[in-house]
Design a protein around this motif. Structure first.
Motif, PDB file in Angstrom:
ATOM      1  N   ASN A  55      16.937  22.100  11.432  1.00  0.00           N
ATOM      2  CA  ASN A  55      15.988  22.827  10.916  1.00  0.00           C
ATOM      3  C   ASN A  55      16.053  22.729   9.422  1.00  0.00           C
ATOM      4  O   ASN A  55      16.749  22.963   8.652  1.00  0.00           O
ATOM      5  CB  ASN A  55      16.551  24.352  11.163  1.00  0.00           C
TER       6      ASN A  55
ATOM      7  N   ASP B  72      13.946  23.999   7.577  1.00  0.00           N
ATOM      8  CA  ASP B  72      13.636  25.004   6.753  1.00  0.00           C
ATOM      9  C   ASP B  72      15.007  25.548   6.093  1.00  0.00           C
ATOM     10  O   ASP B  72      14.908  26.409   5.055  1.00  0.00           O
ATOM     11  CB  ASP B  72      13.367  26.359   7.451  1.00  0.00           C
ATOM     12  N   LEU B  73      16.062  25.194   6.407  1.00  0.00           N
ATOM     13  CA  LEU B  73      17.406  25.537   5.920  1.00  0.00           C
ATOM     14  C   LEU B  73      18.034  24.636   4.884  1.00  0.00           C
ATOM     15  O   LEU B  73      18.800  24.890   4.177  1.00  0.00           O
ATOM     16  CB  LEU B  73      18.440  25.800   7.075  1.00  0.00           C
TER      17      LEU B  73
ATOM     18  N   GLU C 152      23.901  27.272  17.580  1.00  0.00           N
ATOM     19  CA  GLU C 152      23.650  28.349  18.207  1.00  0.00           C
ATOM     20  C   GLU C 152      24.384  28.762  19.397  1.00  0.00           C
ATOM     21  O   GLU C 152      24.884  29.589  19.734  1.00  0.00           O
ATOM     22  CB  GLU C 152      21.893  28.746  18.486  1.00  0.00           C
TER      23      GLU C 152
ATOM     24  N   ARG D 101      28.908  34.395  14.143  1.00  0.00           N
ATOM     25  CA  ARG D 101      27.532  34.216  13.277  1.00  0.00           C
ATOM     26  C   ARG D 101      27.925  33.181  12.401  1.00  0.00           C
ATOM     27  O   ARG D 101      27.798  33.639  11.223  1.00  0.00           O
ATOM     28  CB  ARG D 101      26.833  35.578  12.973  1.00  0.00           C
TER      29      ARG D 101
ATOM     30  N   GLY E 259      27.110  29.455   9.967  1.00  0.00           N
ATOM     31  CA  GLY E 259      26.373  28.492   9.686  1.00  0.00           C
ATOM     32  C   GLY E 259      27.063  27.314   9.039  1.00  0.00           C
ATOM     33  O   GLY E 259      27.988  27.602   8.365  1.00  0.00           O
TER      34      GLY E 259
ATOM     35  N   ALA F  24      20.172  31.478   2.388  1.00  0.00           N
ATOM     36  CA  ALA F  24      19.309  31.211   3.534  1.00  0.00           C
ATOM     37  C   ALA F  24      19.686  31.564   4.787  1.00  0.00           C
ATOM     38  O   ALA F  24      19.041  31.915   5.653  1.00  0.00           O
ATOM     39  CB  ALA F  24      18.913  29.601   3.450  1.00  0.00           C
ATOM     40  N   LEU F  25      21.299  31.275   4.919  1.00  0.00           N
ATOM     41  CA  LEU F  25      21.844  31.486   6.289  1.00  0.00           C
ATOM     42  C   LEU F  25      22.064  33.103   6.374  1.00  0.00           C
ATOM     43  O   LEU F  25      21.939  33.739   7.389  1.00  0.00           O
ATOM     44  CB  LEU F  25      23.352  30.974   6.166  1.00  0.00           C
ATOM     45  N   ARG F  26      22.164  33.873   5.328  1.00  0.00           N
ATOM     46  CA  ARG F  26      22.353  35.131   5.325  1.00  0.00           C
ATOM     47  C   ARG F  26      20.823  35.793   5.686  1.00  0.00           C
ATOM     48  O   ARG F  26      20.999  36.923   6.324  1.00  0.00           O
ATOM     49  CB  ARG F  26      22.935  35.721   3.829  1.00  0.00           C
ATOM     50  N   ALA F  27      19.946  35.268   5.278  1.00  0.00           N
ATOM     51  CA  ALA F  27      18.637  35.759   5.558  1.00  0.00           C
ATOM     52  C   ALA F  27      18.225  35.582   7.134  1.00  0.00           C
ATOM     53  O   ALA F  27      17.339  36.175   7.737  1.00  0.00           O
ATOM     54  CB  ALA F  27      17.508  35.034   4.614  1.00  0.00           C
ATOM     55  N   ARG F  28      19.014  34.460   7.621  1.00  0.00           N
ATOM     56  CA  ARG F  28      18.768  34.318   9.101  1.00  0.00           C
ATOM     57  C   ARG F  28      19.884  35.122   9.931  1.00  0.00           C
ATOM     58  O   ARG F  28      19.714  34.941  11.282  1.00  0.00           O
ATOM     59  CB  ARG F  28      18.907  32.813   9.405  1.00  0.00           C
ATOM     60  N   GLY F  29      20.594  35.932   9.347  1.00  0.00           N
ATOM     61  CA  GLY F  29      21.562  36.853  10.114  1.00  0.00           C
ATOM     62  C   GLY F  29      22.772  36.266  10.386  1.00  0.00           C
ATOM     63  O   GLY F  29      23.624  36.856  11.143  1.00  0.00           O
TER      64      GLY F  29
END
Length: 292
Positions: free
Chosen positions: A164, A166-167, A187, A196, A198, A225-230
């Motif tokens: 990805n 974006d990450l 995932e 959860r 990353g 960025a990982l935190r923003a993805r949940g």
């Protein structure tokens, strides 16, 4: 290079072999073996390891005319895998290098770290991905076991459905890539293990931009960025003897050692029947290879 073991139509084990050429010219034959816990202690691990060694010898013999350095066989194991360690020891393998898996169990308390002056973050794109990977490989040129970047390496990353862009966190100094943190989220693994997480799969800063806090700044942005993805936690792998002091940096950022792995090696003779596996357990020969 792949052997599957089945019982009653069910996959219960596998052996895998692949070859890399390290920068010093050493051909390294990586051996991986996995045995289902339900069928361990029945000799399957020994069979798989013997197959891997035979396959590696065949490939090494075909490449001998290239005049490379003597080949070695390698495998990864966690310190907790006593059966696999005994199996490798019985086949003449010895530990030569250690690595840690490290985890930051929360992403809720990330520090504020500014990017060094003169540098800027730019999104990774398919057009710049190769340059980014080249910079990342260059950053590891003086590390143990380094290999040169190949077209197969680039394709493996860009064709991976878990890649990805974006990450990815990439710092630029004009037209030059100064530093990189490659980020990946597994995932399916997260679902299986109920977490959860990353991964900061690679943290690399090129020589002219080191000792300026760039690695720390990029890692914090990667975790943001990982935190923003949940995601809730971050993990990485590190060479215990990393020459750039990475282990201390990661600990200061809140990462803690959760597991230690070793690389086991032995010389790969064309024929060495006395060192074939004859004893020990048959746990995973190399179930996991930590990230860079």
């Amino acid at each position: 290079d792949l052997l599957l073991a089945e019982a009653d139509g069910r996959l219960v084990g596998l052996a895998r072999h692949h070859r890399e050429l390290e920068s010093d010219g050493t051909p390294v034959h990586w051996l991986t073996g996995v045995v289902d816990p339900a069928v361990r202690r029945r000799g399957l691990g020994r069979v798989l390891l013997r197959h891997n060694l035979e396959r590696a010898r065949a490939v090494a013999a075909a490449a001998e005319r290239l005049g490379l350095r003597p080949p070695v066989a390698s495998a990864w194991l966690a310190d907790t895998e006593a059966g696999g360690i005994a199996l490798l020891a019985g086949a003449g393998f010895r530990p030569v290098r250690w690595f840690f898996e490290m985890v930051r169990p929360t992403l809720a308390d990330l520090p504020a770290v500014p990017l060094p002056p003169g540098l800027e973050l730019r999104p990774a794109t398919p057009a710049t991905a190769r340059r980014i990977l080249e910079a990342d490989w260059e950053a590891f040129r003086d590390h143990w076991g380094h290999t040169e970047l190949t077209e197969a390496d680039v394709a493996a990353v860009l064709d991976d459905p878990e890649t990805n862009l974006d990450l990815w966190q990439v710092a630029w100094d004009g037209d030059e890539v100064a530093g990189v943190v490659l980020v990946v989220v597994h995932e399916a693994e997260n679902r299986l293990l109920g977490r959860r997480r990353g991964w900061l799969a690679s943290v690399g800063v090129r020589r002219p931009w080191r000792r300026r806090g760039l690695a720390t700044a990029l890692m914090v942005r990667a975790m943001e960025a990982l935190r923003a993805r949940g995601l809730e936690e971050a993990a990485l792998g590190v060479d215990a003897d990393n020459p750039s002091g990475a282990l201390g940096l990661y600990e200061r950022l809140g990462f803690r050692r959760t597991m230690r792995f070793a690389v086991y090696r032995r010389q790969l003779a064309a024929a060495d029947p006395d060192r074939d596996p004859e004893g020990g357990g048959d746990r995973d020969l190399a179930a996991h290879r930590p990230t860079r």
